[in-house]
Design an enzyme around this catalytic site. Structure first.
Site, PDB file in Angstrom:
ATOM      1  N   CYS A  97      38.935  42.316  42.946  1.00  0.00           N
ATOM      2  CA  CYS A  97      39.467  40.974  42.697  1.00  0.00           C
ATOM      3  C   CYS A  97      40.866  40.843  43.292  1.00  0.00           C
ATOM      4  CB  CYS A  97      39.501  40.696  41.198  1.00  0.00           C
ATOM      5  SG  CYS A  97      39.986  38.996  40.771  1.00  0.00           S
ATOM      6  N   CYS A 151      36.740  40.820  33.086  1.00  0.00           N
ATOM      7  CA  CYS A 151      36.911  39.387  32.815  1.00  0.00           C
ATOM      8  C   CYS A 151      35.605  38.605  32.867  1.00  0.00           C
ATOM      9  CB  CYS A 151      37.939  38.786  33.768  1.00  0.00           C
ATOM     10  SG  CYS A 151      37.412  38.654  35.496  1.00  0.00           S
TER      11      CYS A 151
END
Length: 373
Positions: free
Chosen positions: A118, A214
């Site tokens: 990410c 997440c």
């Protein structure tokens, strides 16, 4: 009210009134405090949030960053600070570069680190481009790392608070990105950041930190991978290093190198650990703890920030592990003493003291030749 920060905190030349700072905002306390500190400098400050899930997924999602509630929290903070806030939809990019990669890594028998992917993609590469397009002088984030000006340019260093240090997850930051990035929280402990949030009257001051991955807020990553890649549920055998069958399993997704629990092997004279996963035969290879010992690891995708560094080198092969002495020849990390639980798919991050020299992805390991006790 806390005392205003000065230009040194953001390493920008005066006058700050003519500077523009873009802040990466996830909706959490860290990035919110960073936005407030940036606004205090007098520079024009813009908050930017990447929406990483489609609207249907994002609404009501809790315990993760860049989702529905978090976007609203980021906007509320910006409204209080009187700064602009923009939301950019990067759900498709996030799905391709992070979520799909996460599933594919498990399918290949590796243990992925989606937070690094990410940072390599949406959080730094995409935000970097957005910040440039907005005419920013720098991109500021709430990561707990330090950016130090060295003789040859910006260096990446571990955070002052070792309990919060995130340098392991940022090893892939390029030199060009590092020149543009700023990390104002690197010298602060987390309790002080929460105090600052309260002093500034930010509504997120008491907001819990994000937990787990997440995009898997309930922690059940196996269910997500099975949904994306049904073939990962293929059953197989649990075997020892000699290939003798010891049991059966319901899918490689349930195992990682170094794991002891969940093997359900009876009659063993000593505990067995997962030594490796074979995506071709679908076998989980197990053995005693001493068989986990690794003397070296080959790493791919090396990102080097250390210039012409020579001298002692330390390496971390897991985010929660302590750095250990090692040598690096540009392709292989050779441990001074055998290391345990080195898993393909994880990162090997190299340090000289607190400085991050770089790192890469563990591709394969070399077993240490240890005498059987």
């Amino acid at each position: 009210m806390c005392a205003p920060v000065n230009s040194a905190d953001f390493q920008l030349a005066e006058p700050l009134a003519k500077r523009r700072i873009v802040v990466a905002m996830s909706g959490g306390v860290d990035s919110s405090v960073v936005a407030a500190l940036a606004a205090q400098t007098g520079a024009e400050t813009i908050g930017v949030t990447l929406q990483l899930y489609d609207h249907g997924e994002a609404v009501g999602r809790a315990g993760s960053c860049c989702a529905g509630r978090d976007i609203r929290d980021a906007r509320a903070v910006c409204d209080k600070l009187g700064i602009a806030h923009y939301v950019f939809d990067h759900a498709s990019s996030f799905r391709e570069t992070v979520i799909d990669d996460f599933a594919d890594e498990y399918l290949a028998g590796r243990t992925p680190i989606p937070c690094v992917k990410c940072n390599m993609g949406p959080k730094f590469t995409d935000l970097f481009a957005l910040a440039r397009d907005l005419g920013a002088d720098c991109l500021v984030t709430g990561h707990y790392v330090r950016r130090v000006e060295g003789l040859a340019g910006a260096e990446l260093h571990r955070a002052a608070d070792p309990a919060r240090d995130q340098s392991y997850f940022l090893f892939a930051t390029t030199q060009a990105q590092l020149e543009f990035l700023r990390f104002p929280l690197g010298g602060l402990p987390k309790p002080r950041v929460r105090e600052l949030a309260a002093e500034l009257g930010l509504g997120v001051a008491g907001k819990p930190d994000s937990q787990d991955i997440c995009f898997v807020p309930d922690g059940d990553y196996a269910s997500l991978v099975k949904k994306l890649r049904p073939e990962v549920e293929t059953h197989g055998d649990i075997v020892d290093a000699a290939g003798r069958k010891l049991g059966a399993h319901k899918g490689l997704i349930h195992f990682t190198v170094g794991q002891r629990r969940g093997l359900e092997i009876g009659g063993a004279a000593e505990p067995y650990y997962v030594l490796r996963l074979d995506p071709v035969t679908r076998e989980v290879v197990v053995g005693p703890k001493r068989a986990l010992a690794v003397r070296a690891a080959r790493i791919d995708g090396v990102n080097w920030l250390g210039g012409d560094h020579v001298g002692p080198t330390m390496v971390k092969v897991r985010s929660m592990a302590k750095p250990v002495p090692a040598r690096f020849d540009g392709e292989r990390v050779m441990f001074e003493t055998p290391e345990y639980g080195v898993a393909p798919g994880q990162a090997a991050v190299l340090y000289a003291g607190d400085r991050v020299l770089g790192g890469g992805w563990i591709a394969e390991t070399e077993r240490a030749e240890l005498a059987v006790a």
